[in-house]
Write an enzyme that holds these catalytic residues in place. Structure first.
Site, PDB file in Angstrom:
ATOM      1  N   PRO A  17       0.844  -1.200   0.000  1.00  0.00           N
ATOM      2  CG  PRO A  17       0.113  -0.962   2.202  1.00  0.00           C
ATOM      3  CD  PRO A  17       0.817  -1.914   1.298  1.00  0.00           C
ATOM      4  CB  SER A 266       8.494   2.361   9.658  1.00  0.00           C
ATOM      5  OG  SER A 266       7.758   1.670  10.650  1.00  0.00           O
ATOM      6  CE  LYS A 267       5.045   0.874   2.683  1.00  0.00           C
ATOM      7  NZ  LYS A 267       4.696   0.123   1.501  1.00  0.00           N
ATOM      8  NE  ARG A 268       8.298  -2.780  11.030  1.00  0.00           N
ATOM      9  CZ  ARG A 268       9.014  -2.539   9.943  1.00  0.00           C
ATOM     10  NH1 ARG A 268       8.642  -3.042   8.796  1.00  0.00           N
ATOM     11  NH2 ARG A 268      10.099  -1.798   9.985  1.00  0.00           N
TER      12      ARG A 268
END
Ligand code: GLU
Length: 520
Positions: A17, A266-268
């Site tokens: 994404p 970050s994505k996390r």
């Protein structure tokens, strides 16, 4: 070069994404294109097939459309340089790699993975901090610079797997002017001989990106700071391919940091810190367990696209004035790369919420009513749309997200079963209860005389309360909080008499009598 048409591109890789930082990159490209009367392109950089994630491209298109970032040319739209997906342009890149080899700026490298590992191990043993295939180490490897010409030809004729690498000069300063950072100077010894074409004939990001930016006549490359280390390599490629005079201008955007400033967002981080880092919800799979995963999206969390765009615009840019609320049109008008900061921008979730509240309040009630109606429907309740509009009208100052309407407005549809006890203990005295019982009766009688359906307006409801409290020799101020809690259960809410007017006198009376009975 100054009168060159402005053409910018957003060039995401469909590896998952789109991160919120990617949306900001797309936004800044879009703002610049619109501001300067140029074109915004979308190119899908999918040359790394190992990292390809199904659905990612569709997600990117949907996210940009939701945000109101309009693509003029490119994937999903078409245009004179189609195709805009790099994997479909594969045959096109080969000639440029061949040109680099023919002109002595590129070479074939036949090293096997084992040989490359051995080289790295050797360098590590010799305490070389960052083992690379470069001007020094390539002299010990199996490539067309070290092998005799006839051997190279024999290897090629035998279809021996090879990659094509860029021959980076050993001692040279590579410099370019970044629109945000000014002059960037990098010594070529810090650049490795990047692979430009893999053994399967697929170009790497670096080659495909430069060739496409050139062929698509890109004038400005606006991208995240993480690409800054690649920029000197790109400058060398422009030079060696003979395109330096039309090289795009570079602008590397500042990093987006976690809210506490401790590193790159970050994505996390979204799941960990409890806010979305993706524009739309993403249904993926856990890389380790293979289990399906769902990542939150701004859209599904109830952010309005205008709010997200306004928020993102300010993460790295400011207009130089105190104005904070900008529509897309106003952003286009005000935007300039000069005002993009080079220092990192800290992500601030509360600010995003603040923008959302603003845009929510600015929306007409008729546009907000469907959110409440949806919440009601989910609970098997119905409401006349005109009444829903009235309710969102009084509630919108009090909610941050459209889905909060139902939660906050529940008491319009269900009589309270619990009361704010802190207020009741203090304010619900026998004298106040007597006032409220009379008041309920009075407004219900009034409504009945007027035909049962008539709802007195808010001012009249207030007038009646004044009259009744005076009859009881109290002041209206002594009854207001008890009235609110008895009718809604809650100590705070929108304008009290507006609330009563929406509920209607019959319902208000019923609730007051129930409260009095329950507490007597
Ligand atoms: N494909 C790269 C990315 O995923 C594009 C970088 C660039 O804009 O040059 O971000």
């Amino acid at each position: 070069m100054t009168d060159r048409p402005v053409r910018v591109r957003f060039a995401p890789s469909p590896t998952g994404p789109l991160h919120i930082g990617g949306v900001r990159t797309a936004l800044y490209n879009y703002l610049l294109a619109r501001k300067l009367g140029g074109k915004m392109l979308l190119r899908i950089e999918d040359t790394d097939q190992n990292r390809f994630v199904p659905g990612a491209e569709e997600y990117i298109l949907e996210a940009l459309a939701w945000c109101g970032i309009v693509i003029d040319e490119g994937q999903g739209v078409g245009g004179p340089h189609a195709p805009y997906r790099q994997s479909e342009r594969k045959p096109l890149y080969r000639q440029y790699a061949d040109q680099l080899i023919a002109e002595g700026n590129g070479y074939y490298a036949f090293d096997t993975p084992e040989e490359l590992d051995a080289m790295r191990a050797r360098l590590q043993a010799a305490k070389v901090p960052n083992p690379q295939y470069n001007a020094i180490t390539r002299t010990q490897m199996r490539n067309s610079l070290t092998l005799p010409e006839n051997e190279v030809q024999a290897l090629l004729a035998a279809n021996t797997p090879y990659v094509i690498r860029l021959k980076v000069p050993r001692k040279e300063e590579v410099r370019f002017q970044d629109m945000i950072r000014g002059w960037v100077v990098v010594h070529s010894s810090a650049i490795d001989d990047k692979v430009l074409m893999k053994s399967d004939g697929m170009p790497t990001y670096h080659l495909a990106n430069i060739v496409d930016d050139h062929l698509m006549e890109i004038s400005h490359v606006i991208r995240g700071e993480e690409w800054l280390p690649s920029a000197p390599l790109h400058v060398l490629l422009y030079r060696y391919l003979g395109w330096e005079s039309t090289m795009p201008q570079f602008a590397h955007l500042p990093l987006l940091l976690k809210p506490d400033g401790t590193g790159k967002l970050s994505k996390r981080d979204g799941d960990r810190l409890g806010f979305p880092v993706f524009p739309l919800e993403w249904h993926g799979t856990d890389a380790e367990t293979g289990e399906p995963t769902v990542s939150r999206g701004y859209r599904e969390d109830g952010y309005l696209p205008d709010a997200l765009i306004n928020f993102l615009a300010f993460l790295g840019w400011n207009p130089g004035t105190a104005q904070e609320i900008f529509s897309m049109e106003e952003l286009i008008e005000a935007f300039s790369i000069d005002r993009v900061s080079k220092s990192p921008a800290k992500f601030d979730q509360n600010k995003a919420k603040w923008f959302n509240e603003h845009y929510l309040r600015a929306k007409p009630d008729a546009e907000l009513a469907p959110y409440l109606l949806a919440g009601l429907a989910a609970h098997g309740l119905h409401c006349d749309p005109a009444k829903a509009e009235q309710i969102v009208g009084v509630m919108k100052e009090r909610v941050s997200f459209p889905q909060d309407f139902w939660q906050e407005a529940k008491y319009f549809f269900e009589a309270p079963t619990e009361y704010d006890e802190a207020v009741m203990a203090k304010k619900w005295t026998p004298a106040v209860a007597a006032v409220l019982v009379d008041y309920g009766q009075l407004i219900a009688d009034y409504a009945q005389e007027a035909g049962g359906e008539a709802f007195p307006p808010a001012e009249d409801l207030k007038g009646f309360l004044t009259t009744v409290t005076e009859e009881h020799e109290l002041k209206i101020g002594q009854t207001l909080q008890a009235l609110r809690v008895a009718v809604t259960g809650a100590a705070a809410g929108p304008d009290l008499f507006e609330t009563l007017a929406i509920l209607g006198p019959v319902e208000v009376n019923a609730r007051l009598q129930a409260a009095a009975q329950g507490r007597s």
